[in-house]
Motif scaffolding. Structure first.
Motif, PDB file in Angstrom:
ATOM      1  N   ILE A   1     -24.943 -14.472  29.790  1.00 33.61           N
ATOM      2  CA  ILE A   1     -25.883 -14.167  30.866  1.00 33.61           C
ATOM      3  C   ILE A   1     -25.359 -14.779  32.164  1.00 33.61           C
ATOM      4  O   ILE A   1     -25.029 -15.972  32.226  1.00 33.61           O
ATOM      5  CB  ILE A   1     -27.280 -14.726  30.553  1.00 33.61           C
ATOM      6  N   ASN A   2     -25.271 -13.952  33.201  1.00 27.88           N
ATOM      7  CA  ASN A   2     -24.797 -14.440  34.507  1.00 27.88           C
ATOM      8  C   ASN A   2     -25.903 -14.269  35.533  1.00 27.88           C
ATOM      9  O   ASN A   2     -26.803 -13.437  35.378  1.00 27.88           O
ATOM     10  CB  ASN A   2     -23.525 -13.706  34.908  1.00 27.88           C
ATOM     11  N   TYR A   3     -25.828 -15.054  36.591  1.00 30.00           N
ATOM     12  CA  TYR A   3     -26.918 -15.156  37.559  1.00 30.00           C
ATOM     13  C   TYR A   3     -26.520 -14.590  38.932  1.00 30.00           C
ATOM     14  O   TYR A   3     -25.324 -14.521  39.261  1.00 30.00           O
ATOM     15  CB  TYR A   3     -27.336 -16.615  37.702  1.00 30.00           C
ATOM     16  N   PRO A   4     -27.530 -14.245  39.754  1.00 28.38           N
ATOM     17  CA  PRO A   4     -27.235 -13.616  41.056  1.00 28.38           C
ATOM     18  C   PRO A   4     -26.284 -14.428  41.933  1.00 28.38           C
ATOM     19  O   PRO A   4     -25.452 -13.843  42.635  1.00 28.38           O
ATOM     20  CB  PRO A   4     -28.620 -13.514  41.712  1.00 28.38           C
ATOM     21  N   TYR A   5     -26.407 -15.743  41.915  1.00 29.97           N
ATOM     22  CA  TYR A   5     -25.574 -16.574  42.788  1.00 29.97           C
ATOM     23  C   TYR A   5     -24.143 -16.709  42.241  1.00 29.97           C
ATOM     24  O   TYR A   5     -23.349 -17.480  42.769  1.00 29.97           O
ATOM     25  CB  TYR A   5     -26.211 -17.949  43.029  1.00 29.97           C
TER      26      TYR A   5
END
Length: 454
Positions: free
Chosen positions: A75-79
């Protein structure tokens, strides 16, 4: 069963781990909405489009419905996204809302954390965000969309890529009043920016927009027009920002023969390892990650440089393999854990350690983190060793032009780095690794090593 710390905001249900498998529980309060979406065929249509992560219903009783979604390895995040990734995530959210509106449904929130990148493209992962549309009710999540997507993209476009990191310190989205102040006065006359930022900022209390608020009625057709215009504007946005790393491989001290030799070594060594996952730390535009053996199913390419990662992402869009996941990560200060109890969003390092990619690449990196970042060999060796069993690392010696450039920039402090050399490097790394292969790259002052964790 362990409920995830990130899954607490929505009373409709939560996500939990069950024997190493991620699952989602739906609570009775949301049964009616969920069944309406199932019976309409909405989920199946979105699965086919690849817009929503697929799930299967595992069980149901009076107290709960359990879904098992497709498992996403990382899972990767917007930032952690480059500009184009952020742009595409925003467009997916708007297209999803328009698709749902046309079929009598709506997104109840528009958090950027509802999107992650998987198999080369953005995908919506919050199944319980889909609810039935109420006639003439404005999209309640529009303000949240501006806070999580449009405001961030505008600031990045007008003020620089650093604003793409905004959600790492404003988890509920960018403050629209602050956004309006940072934009030029001309934007007050812009037909898209004025209503979506300046006008919206007047109603921005600093809280999430998912809270109920009294709003005028607006027809579905009018909403679709507004969303389409916003989507078209975002599609046309760009980031006019280049860096030295975007053309790094045109400026480096490799000649074509050395460059090709390095590629061949990466191919040969990775082909001998029989591994399925890898991470290229400081991977620039992914040039060498793409040289890894074809049996590797997923490669994360992380780099501090926004433009290089953007180029990597756009190259991957043209690929049929979809195995490269590009992320903008500064290895000297990777994404921290944020949110309630520092548990809502995990740090990059924790997620990578949990993932345990079998192979790490650290090419043309060690001299930067050692000489520019002042990280001792012992610390970098320990860091790499906790990530992967295998490490392919490139060591530039003191005669390398980039090493000379960095040392020259130290001026009076140059003597503090007299220890930088192959013997000190080997001594520190031998505490954590066996040295399986060592090859001087012809025509350079660099040596490539294949190491195996002890």
């Amino acid at each position: 069963m362990k409920q995830l710390p990130a899954s607490y905001r929505d009373p409709s249900g939560f996500v939990f781990m069950d024997g190493g498998v991620l699952k989602r529980q739906i609570n009775p309060v949301f049964f009616e909405e969920y069944d309406a979406a199932v019976n309409s065929g909405i989920y199946e249509k979105l699965f086919k489009k690849g817009w929503l992560i697929q799930h299967q219903e595992e069980s149901r009783d009076e107290e709960k419905i359990i879904l098992v979604p497709e498992q996403i390895p990382f899972i990767n995040y917007p930032y952690e996204w480059c500009f184009t990734q952020y742009q595409h995530a925003a467009q997916l959210t708007l297209r999803l809302q328009m698709f749902l509106l046309e079929r009598g449904f709506s997104l109840k929130d528009a958090s950027a954390f509802n999107i992650t990148f998987h198999k080369g493209k953005p995908v919506f992962i919050d199944t319980l965000s889909i609810e039935r549309y109420k006639e003439n009710e404005p999209w309640r999540a529009l303000q949240q969309f501006e806070q999580h997507f449009f405001g961030v993209l505008l600031l990045a476009e007008k003020r620089g890529a650093r604003y793409l990191k905004t959600l790492s310190h404003q988890i509920n989205g960018v403050d629209l009043k602050e956004t309006a102040k940072l934009l030029s006065w001309k934007t007050r006359f812009h037909p898209v920016i004025y209503p979506n930022i300046h006008l919206m900022a007047k109603n921005d209390s600093g809280q999430s927009s998912s809270s109920p608020a009294k709003s005028p009625e607006i027809s579905k057709e009018s909403q679709l027009k507004i969303l389409k215009v916003l989507e078209m504007h975002i599609a046309g946005m760009s980031l006019a920002e280049s860096t030295e790393w975007t053309s790094y491989y045109n400026q480096t001290n490799y000649d074509q023969t050395s460059f090709q030799k390095k590629k061949e070594l990466i191919q040969q060594w990775s082909n001998q390892l029989n591994v399925k996952t890898a991470i290229d730390l400081g991977g620039n535009d992914g040039t060498f990650a793409r040289e890894l053996t074809a049996t590797i199913e997923q490669v994360i390419v992380s780099d501090i440089d926004q433009a290089a990662i953007d180029h990597c992402y756009q190259t991957e869009l043209e690929s049929s393999h979809n195995r490269v996941l590009p992320l903008v990560i500064d290895l000297m200060q990777p994404s921290p854990a944020i949110g309630f109890g520092n548990e809502e969003r995990e740090s990059f390092t924790d997620r990578i350690i949990k993932l345990q990619p079998e192979l790490s690449l650290a090419l043309a990196l060690i001299h930067h983190i050692t000489l520019t970042g002042n990280v001792p060999f012992e610390m970098s060796a320990a860091y790499f060793a906790q990530i992967s069993e295998y490490l392919i690392i490139e060591f530039p010696d003191r005669e390398d032009s980039w090493v000379q450039f960095i040392l020259d920039s130290k001026r009076d402090a140059r003597h503090l780095f007299e220890n930088y050399g192959l013997s000190a490097f080997a001594k520190a790394y031998s505490k954590h690794y066996h040295f399986d292969k060592e090859q001087k790259i012809e025509g350079t002052h660099r040596t490539l090593f294949l190491m195996r964790r002890k």
